[in-house]
Design an enzyme around this catalytic site. Structure first.
Site, PDB file in Angstrom:
ATOM      1  N   GLU A  52       0.832  -1.212   0.000  1.00 46.46           N
ATOM      2  CA  GLU A  52       0.000   0.000   0.000  1.00 46.46           C
ATOM      3  C   GLU A  52       0.862   1.255   0.000  1.00 46.46           C
ATOM      4  O   GLU A  52       0.573   2.220  -0.713  1.00 46.46           O
ATOM      5  CB  GLU A  52      -0.926   0.008   1.229  1.00 46.46           C
ATOM      6  CG  GLU A  52      -1.884  -1.155   1.290  1.00 46.46           C
ATOM      7  CD  GLU A  52      -1.341  -2.372   2.028  1.00 46.46           C
ATOM      8  OE1 GLU A  52      -2.161  -3.173   2.493  1.00 46.46           O
ATOM      9  OE2 GLU A  52      -0.099  -2.536   2.140  1.00 46.46           O
ATOM     10  N   CYS A  80      -1.863  -3.111   7.365  1.00 45.03           N
ATOM     11  CA  CYS A  80      -1.316  -3.038   8.710  1.00 45.03           C
ATOM     12  C   CYS A  80      -1.533  -1.623   9.252  1.00 45.03           C
ATOM     13  O   CYS A  80      -1.921  -0.722   8.509  1.00 45.03           O
ATOM     14  CB  CYS A  80       0.178  -3.391   8.682  1.00 45.03           C
ATOM     15  SG  CYS A  80       1.221  -2.077   8.014  1.00 45.03           S
TER      16      CYS A  80
END
Length: 151
Positions: A52, A80
């Site tokens: 990401e 996360c």
């Protein structure tokens, strides 16, 4: 499965075949892929090289902006805390994931997000990483005030 999630999962599988971890991400705006990323930890030894974040960095650099409001993140695994925070800070308010953090934890060594999310719910003094406040010394220039004055 949505075409963008399908692409994120394809990137993830390809990354595993190339020696990396099973994480891929696709950043989309107006129905078009703007940036893609995979975990690059195995190549860069940079712990922030998550799929990401790689996609966000690519988009911000190419577009020369920090603001990714209106963009949508598709991630093969649930982001996360670091990646989710990057999404917050860049203005991304919508995202989709395939494998949950609980599911990834079942695959040995990929479950640290479960522990970090739990740790962040604790009071500061009870967290695993101990961050302690150290105020400016008397007479020391305050960078925050300097920044405020320049605005």
């Amino acid at each position: 499965m949505d075409q963008f999630m399908r692409r994120a999962v394809e990137l993830s599988a390809q990354n595993v075949r190339e020696g990396g971890e099973p994480f891929g991400a696709v950043l989309v705006k107006d129905g078009k892929i703007v940036a893609e990323g995979v975990n690059t930890l195995h190549e860069t030894y940079d712990i922030s090289g998550h799929a990401e974040m790689v996609a966000i960095r690519k988009a911000q650099k190419e577009l020369q902006t920090h603001d990714l409001s209106g963009y949508i993140m598709y991630a093969s695994g649930e982001p996360c805390p670091m990646c989710l925070t990057s999404m917050y800070m860049s203005g991304i308010t919508e995202g989709y994931y395939c494998a949950s953090i609980e599911e990834t934890a079942e695959y040995g060594g990929l479950g640290t997000s479960v522990d970090i999310y739990a740790d962040l719910k604790r009071e500061r003094e009870d967290r695993t990483v101990q961050m302690k406040h150290m105020p400016l010394e008397e007479g020391q220039e305050d960078p925050m005030q300097l920044y405020a004055d320049k605005q």
